[in-house]
Design an enzyme around this catalytic site. Structure first.
Site, short mmCIF file in Angstrom:
data_model
loop_
_atom_site.label_atom_id
_atom_site.label_comp_id
_atom_site.label_asym_id
_atom_site.label_seq_id
_atom_site.Cartn_x
_atom_site.Cartn_y
_atom_site.Cartn_z
N GLU A 178 13.94 -11.13 -5.45
CA GLU A 178 13.27 -12.42 -5.29
C GLU A 178 13.98 -13.34 -4.30
O GLU A 178 13.33 -13.96 -3.45
CB GLU A 178 13.12 -13.09 -6.66
N LYS A 234 8.36 -10.84 -19.17
CA LYS A 234 9.35 -10.39 -18.19
C LYS A 234 10.76 -10.37 -18.80
O LYS A 234 11.59 -9.55 -18.42
CB LYS A 234 9.31 -11.31 -16.97
N ASP A 241 4.51 -11.84 -6.71
CA ASP A 241 5.62 -12.40 -7.48
C ASP A 241 5.23 -12.33 -8.95
O ASP A 241 4.44 -13.11 -9.44
CB ASP A 241 5.86 -13.86 -7.05
N ASP A 298 18.03 -19.35 -6.99
CA ASP A 298 16.72 -19.11 -7.60
C ASP A 298 16.81 -19.29 -9.11
O ASP A 298 17.32 -18.43 -9.82
CB ASP A 298 16.25 -17.69 -7.25
#
Length: 645
Positions: A176, A75, A13, A198
């Site tokens: 994800e 990210k 992850d 999420d």
């Protein structure tokens, strides 16, 4: 160490705030700890000097002293251009390179060195790789890496690039939310519909999954690539800075060290408010000036409500795409550290109508770890699996439609949004101009009807087509999306066999609005877009018909018409030329129909001539080629334009 262990595939992850690496131990996924025993590796990279790179918890220590040499939240910069991230850069202590061009991948200026976001992410991945190799006592070279479901092709490609730079073969990118469903699916092997909500540090994703006979199918996905816990942190920092400026007359907005100290304090307060009714923001400012502020959970939840409310739109859109009502959702899974906020529990409870049904959102698994655990499950499936995963099948979807630009600037969709991937689809097109030997293929992504309103992914040319009359070439365009969501486009002219293809390369100049608003805009502008598309297609049809009429006097059959018929056709053609310049769709269609009807007798005479020619020894197709016609066109004045032929 056995060969099987040496070839172990890990699940990673790669998060905005923290990153984790996991593997399947027996029938349970397990997160691998680092040297310090912590299972979370902060996605932070410090470059104290030209020859020193520090990653994780150790890198955080440099934030207070030399924040300009520390990169975090990389990210959020992956696969994006400098014009896309102006707001974020105001809050980051690091700078970007001064010589960047529009559309160029971001380069961060750290001292005398420059780094791209994928390079920064690669350092984090290397640290995770080292942790796993130390744990196993063997090399680790293969991985499954998770990405937000709404990452576009540039962001996905940047993630794969980071893996390659870290010495990892990225076997699969998995969404994800889908990974989270896999993790929870281990102990809930039942049929039903699951919503995975999420909310992480930098992105928000909502996925609707259908579980049936061991198959995990994502039936809809939506999200916001610019929404997460970082936004909450930045809001609290901005409030604290305003507070300090007003009360203490200190303007610290350009003091990087002070901003980082405040960031640390507000994050600690935010975490405390997940379990306490109040928390204290406490920080010593430059010159030893103390700043103390008490904040209650109620105040905090009022402040963050506008941010959390931004998750509602994507959730509603995903349910609409899936064709379901909230009551049809059996379970809601919460993923990401920001879902620890009690206000999120209340929001999801109300949004998915859980309380009246005696249900609660699932948060049994550690929300920080659940995505990595799911990645480990996917890695185990790729390895061959254990009894726990051998019957599992994972189906992801593409979040936005893909197609090409057709005549007049309209979009010919080839793969529809929310199509299961891997996916392939083929459509056939033709040319709109006589003697055309080159066809430009413009690949697009989006939900609007016109190319100008969609995102341009790539352009390439199909060259060397033998010159033929408009409408005769048969161009097959094939789209193939692999398991990682990377697109390949192949174009082939079937008569000649000429072929060209391209793997869509990342385009870094994508704005947030283009990604986040594509679907909503397609609804907002649906009626306008549809009318404009109809008008363009009607103009194409009329223009094509007029082109045939202009060539008609060159054919012997033209002289077989009466002068009255010829004058009538010319008159209608002149009227249609005027209508083509206007915006009256109904009048344009009526004019085209009238002219088309007036040429019916001429078409019959042309066909008679073609039959006579064939009887004298020539084939119908050869005769048709000379006329700009062929066996596939029933009427020589039928439109020969490029859409969906």
């Amino acid at each position: 160490m056995s060969e099987n262990v040496q070839e172990r595939i890990v699940g990673i992850d790669l998060g905005t705030t923290n990153s984790l690496i996991a593997f399947m131990q027996g029938e349970q996924p397990v997160v691998i700890p680092g040297e310090d025993g912590s299972r979370l590796v902060p996605s932070v990279v410090a470059i104290p000097s030209a020859k020193q790179i520090v990653v994780g918890n150790a890198a955080r220590q440099y934030l207070a002293e030399t924040p300009e040499r520390v990169v975090y939240s990389a990210k959020r910069l992956m696969g994006r251009g400098v014009e896309d991230v102006q707001e974020e850069l105001k809050l980051f202590p690091f700078r970007i390179a001064s010589d960047l061009q529009t559309g160029e991948v971001i380069r961060l200026q750290i001292g005398e060195q420059q780094f791209t976001p994928p390079e920064i992410s690669a350092y984090v991945l290397r640290q995770l790789k080292r942790n796993a190799e130390r744990y196993f006592g063997a090399p680790v070279t293969k991985a499954v890496i998770t990405v937000p479901a709404y990452f576009n092709d540039a962001q996905r490609q940047a993630t794969k690039d980071a893996g390659r730079m870290a010495g990892l073969e990225v076997l699969r990118l998995v969404n994800e939310p889908t990974a989270a469903a896999l993790a929870y699916g281990l102990d809930r092997a039942k049929e039903g519909i699951v919503a995975v909500y999420d909310l992480g540090g930098g992105t928000f994703d909502i996925s609707i999954l259908k579980l049936h006979d061991g198959i995990f199918e994502v039936i809809a996905t939506n999200g916001d690539t610019h929404l997460g816990g970082d936004d909450i942190d930045n809001l609290l920092i901005a409030i604290a800075l305003d507070d300090i400026h007003g009360e203490l007359n200190l303007d610290l907005r350009h003091d990087a060290a002070a901003v980082q100290a405040i960031r640390k304090a507000v994050i600690e307060a935010k975490i405390a408010l997940s379990s306490s009714d109040s928390a204290r923001i406490s920080v010593d400012l430059p010159g030893g000036v103390p700043y103390r502020r008490e904040i209650t959970r109620e105040q905090f939840q009022q402040l963050v409500k506008p941010i959390l409310d931004r998750t509602v739109g994507p959730c509603l859109a995903a349910m609409k795409d899936a064709g379901i009502q909230p009551e049809q959702i059996d379970e809601v899974v919460l993923v990401g550290g920001s879902t620890r906020i009690p206000a999120v529990w209340q929001l999801t409870d109300e949004l998915f109508h859980l309380a009246p049904r005696g249900k609660k959102p699932h948060r049994e698994l550690n929300p920080d770890e659940v995505v990595a655990l799911g990645a480990a499950v996917q890695a185990n499936i790729l390895e061959g699996g254990s009894k726990a995963t051998e019957d599992m099948l994972l189906l992801d979807v593409t979040p936005l439609s893909l197609g090409i630009e057709a005549l007049g600037g309209v979009v010919a969709r080839i793969i529809q949004r929310n199509s299961t991937i891997p996916a392939s689809a083929t459509e056939h097109f033709t040319t709109g101009v006589d003697g055309q030997t080159n066809v430009a293929i413009h690949v697009l992504q989006g939900e609007r009807e016109l190319a100008k309103d969609c995102r341009s992914l790539a352009r390439f040319d199909l060259k060397g087509i033998p010159p033929m009359a408009a409408g005769l070439p048969r161009i097959e365009v094939k789209f193939l999306i692999d398991a990682n969501g990377i697109l390949q486009v192949n174009a082939r002219e079937q008569r000649s066999g000429q072929e060209a293809q391209i793997e869509v390369k990342p385009t870094y100049g994508l704005t947030d609005d283009q990604v986040e608003s594509m679907i909503l805009e397609s609804f907002d502008f649906a009626e306008q877009d549809f009318h404009e598309r109809q008008l363009i297609e009607a103009r194409n049809e009329a223009t094509n018909l007029l082109a045939h009429v202009e060539k008609a006097p060159q054919h012997p059959a033209w002289q077989q018409l009466t002068e009255e018929d010829r004058t009538h056709i010319r008159s209608l053609a002149e009227e249609l030329r005027v209508l083509v310049q206007g915006d009256d769709l109904q009048a344009l269609r009526a004019g085209t129909e009238a002219l088309d009807k007036s040429t019916t007798r001429f078409a019959e005479l042309m066909m008679d001539a073609a039959v006579s020619t064939a009887l004298r020894g020539q084939t119908m197709e050869a005769a048709g080629d000379k006329l700009g016609d062929g066996p596939d066109a029933p009427h020589p004045f039928a439109p020969a334009e490029i859409t969906d032929k």
